[in-house]
Scaffold this motif. Structure first.
Motif, PDB file in Angstrom:
ATOM      1  N   CYS A 137       0.816  -1.205   0.000  1.00  0.00           N
ATOM      2  CA  CYS A 137       0.000   0.000   0.000  1.00  0.00           C
ATOM      3  C   CYS A 137       0.861   1.271   0.000  1.00  0.00           C
ATOM      4  N   GLN A 138       2.012   1.212   0.659  1.00  0.00           N
ATOM      5  CA  GLN A 138       2.863   2.412   0.645  1.00  0.00           C
ATOM      6  C   GLN A 138       3.269   2.770  -0.783  1.00  0.00           C
ATOM      7  N   SER A 182       2.821   5.244   6.498  1.00  0.00           N
ATOM      8  CA  SER A 182       3.303   4.967   5.136  1.00  0.00           C
ATOM      9  C   SER A 182       3.007   6.148   4.203  1.00  0.00           C
ATOM     10  N   ASP A 256      -6.724   6.024   1.476  1.00  0.00           N
ATOM     11  CA  ASP A 256      -5.921   4.933   2.041  1.00  0.00           C
ATOM     12  C   ASP A 256      -6.893   3.859   2.509  1.00  0.00           C
ATOM     13  N   ASP A 285      -4.266  -3.147  -0.385  1.00  0.00           N
ATOM     14  CA  ASP A 285      -3.326  -4.265  -0.338  1.00  0.00           C
ATOM     15  C   ASP A 285      -3.977  -5.573  -0.729  1.00  0.00           C
ATOM     16  N   HIS A 287      -1.908  -8.330   0.204  1.00  0.00           N
ATOM     17  CA  HIS A 287      -1.286  -9.210   1.210  1.00  0.00           C
ATOM     18  C   HIS A 287      -1.926  -9.095   2.596  1.00  0.00           C
ATOM     19  N   LYS A 288      -2.861  -8.190   2.765  1.00  0.00           N
ATOM     20  CA  LYS A 288      -3.574  -8.151   4.041  1.00  0.00           C
ATOM     21  C   LYS A 288      -4.875  -8.957   3.913  1.00  0.00           C
TER      22      LYS A 288
HETATM   23  C1  LIG Z   1      -0.527  -1.615   6.275  1.00  0.00           C
HETATM   24  C2  LIG Z   1      -1.076  -0.267   6.015  1.00  0.00           C
HETATM   25  C3  LIG Z   1      -0.456   0.599   5.101  1.00  0.00           C
HETATM   26  C4  LIG Z   1       0.851   0.270   4.449  1.00  0.00           C
HETATM   27  O1  LIG Z   1       0.713  -0.831   3.608  1.00  0.00           O
HETATM   28  P1  LIG Z   1       1.954  -1.720   3.146  1.00  0.00           P
HETATM   29  O2  LIG Z   1       1.322  -2.765   2.319  1.00  0.00           O
HETATM   30  O3  LIG Z   1       2.584  -2.237   4.395  1.00  0.00           O
HETATM   31  O4  LIG Z   1       2.877  -0.828   2.385  1.00  0.00           O
HETATM   32  C5  LIG Z   1      -1.077   1.800   4.826  1.00  0.00           C
HETATM   33  N1  LIG Z   1      -2.224   2.146   5.439  1.00  0.00           N
HETATM   34  C6  LIG Z   1      -2.844   1.362   6.337  1.00  0.00           C
HETATM   35  C7  LIG Z   1      -4.117   1.812   6.967  1.00  0.00           C
HETATM   36  C8  LIG Z   1      -2.290   0.117   6.657  1.00  0.00           C
HETATM   37  O5  LIG Z   1      -2.891  -0.689   7.541  1.00  0.00           O
END
Ligand SMILES: *Cc1c(COP(=O)(O)O)cnc(C)c1O
Length: 456
Positions: A137-138, A182, A256, A285, A287-288
């Motif tokens: 996500c970053q 991020s 975001d 994302d 991967h989450k």
């Molecule tokens: C995890 C997260 C990010 C960053 O995502 P990455 O995949 O680790 O780069 C950004 N915003 C929120 C709300 C997150 O939980």
């Protein structure tokens, strides 16, 4: 066939690991010194037989692998991997496509095209949005904010890709205090400088309110950065109210939605994201919450021209497809890159629309059960009852006590949680993001917490 033995070893070790996750301690058990002693081998001149390398690796990392691929991991926001996505990820490595151009990996390009459209559909985003499959996500923020920078400065007669930022009209970013770190890093990498981020206060439920945004807006080049699911409460900014206000001031609206955008895939939770489709860009994302292996994030941009202008590069030695295929290099920040569309494609096919919705809903239900279950224990309290899959609890006593209870839970090996300081209070975060979590895992974690409170 030099691959057979090392790959067979890897298959067996992977299956052993995935199977043992049901029983093994969730936290790592190896020590820093122990891991260094085992892994820091002298670099040999002659090299080592491939099978031996794999065998040693599997043995030497023992106790140093955190069980976050299993169902009893509730730290940070970390998903596991659904079976087909893991298998597709292995194949991605075996096929080893350079997924920048259609010409260098035609199937990889098409799979990404198809999976991008599926994602937009699941997340309720406009089908005309352009997208990029990035590492997380970053990096999705970085891509989206680069498109925003392009559009805002182009409107003011400044070609940022040619001239850079020095001397350009200053861009500011209005967002809430609950934003994820991020964002600040993406902003730094883009040369905007972290001072351009102007955090606005949120309400007690973690939301940016319309009057707060309205008062902060003017006609300077502005990005309004809203949250679909913040990391502590899973809070959603009220998009339906905020987006028209930002629109009237000609701001670029970025979302975001690292994990929270996935609420849109569930009929039960979709209302939380109402209006989000009217933004200019979205970062999330795989991967989450989708449970695709690391690393997998997605950027979506409502204005493909701005997205492409910010990212695209043409080099004479590359072969671009003239027949209308999608060359990923036009949308992605990397030059060479992994064909990371394959695992996403597989996960979405395996789960289907209903399976993604069920995954989201199950995680939310388990998060609520965990927070209420632990919060009801003597010596504990609920700080934030989950609206989605994130919640907070704390343990009676001083801040050190909450940390001590978390440490005792980790030592039990039964579950894994992480601490956070939220509004000045030391809390334990509860995050459920793994397709493997069961009600038995939830029960075991609550029992572990009860024992930890008694012991700590
Ligand atoms: C995890 C997260 C990010 C960053 O995502 P990455 O995949 O680790 O780069 C950004 N915003 C929120 C709300 C997150 O939980």
């Amino acid at each position: 066939m030099p691959f057979r033995e090392p790959l067979n070893l890897a298959l067996r070790a992977s299956l052993d690991h995935l199977d043992a996750l049901e029983r093994a301690p969730v936290d790592a058990t190896a020590t820093l010194a122990g891991l260094r002693a085992r892994l820091a081998k002298p670099l040999s001149n002659a090299g080592v037989d491939a099978a031996e390398v794999v065998r040693d690796l599997v043995r030497d990392v023992e106790g140093g692998i955190v069980g976050c691929a299993g169902g009893r991991f509730f730290g940070w926001v970390i998903g596991g991997a659904v079976p087909s996505a893991l298998a597709a990820d292995w194949l991605t490595s075996a096929w080893d496509q350079a997924a920048g151009l259609y010409a260098s990996g035609p199937a990889a390009a098409i799979v990404e095209e198809v999976a991008g459209a599926w994602l937009a559909d699941l997340l309720g985003l406009p089908p005309t949005a352009s997208f990029a499959f990035v590492t997380g996500c970053q990096m999705a923020h970085a891509v989206c904010l680069a498109a925003a920078r392009h559009a805002l400065l182009e409107q003011r007669g400044w070609d940022v890709e040619e001239r850079g930022l020095s001397g350009a009209p200053a861009i500011r970013i209005l967002t809430s205090v609950e934003r994820h770190g991020s964002i600040d890093r993406a902003v730094r990498l883009l040369g905007l400088g972290s001072q351009c981020v102007q955090p606005l206060p949120s309400d007690p439920e973690g939301r940016l309110l319309p009057e707060t945004l309205e008062a902060a807006l003017d006609d300077r080049p502005t990005i309004v950065l809203l949250q679909a699911g913040d990391l502590n409460l899973g809070a959603y900014d009220p998009f339906e109210d905020l987006i028209p206000i930002a629109r009237r001031r000609n701001a670029w609206i970025h979302i975001d939605g690292a994990f929270g955008l996935w609420a849109a895939a569930s009929p039960r939770f979709r209302h939380l994201t109402r209006g989000v489709e009217h933004a200019d860009s979205w970062a999330t994302d795989g991967h989450k919450w989708l449970n695709v292996p690391y690393d997998s994030g997605y950027a979506f941009v409502a204005h493909p021209d701005a997205h492409r202008a910010a990212v695209r590069y043409r080099a004479s030695y590359l072969t671009y497809d003239a027949a209308g295929a999608r060359d990923q290099i036009d949308w992605n920040p990397e030059w060479s890159r992994r064909a990371r569309g394959f695992p996403t494609y597989a996960a979405i096919r395996e789960l289907g629309r209903g399976g993604v919705a069920a995954l989201v809903e199950r995680c939310c239900d388990y998060a609520r059960a965990l927070v209420n279950g632990i919060g009801a224990l003597p010596g504990a309290e609920v700080v934030w009852e989950p609206t989605i899959n994130q919640g907070l609890v704390r343990f009676h006593g001083d801040d050190a006590r909450t940390k001590a209870v978390i440490a005792a839970i980790l030592r039990s090996g039964d579950a894994f949680f992480t601490p956070v300081t939220w509004r000045g209070k030391q809390c334990m975060r509860v995050s459920v993001c793994n397709w493997r979590t069961t009600s038995a895992d939830v029960e075991r974690a609550i029992t572990a917490a009860a024992r930890a409170i008694a012991a700590a």
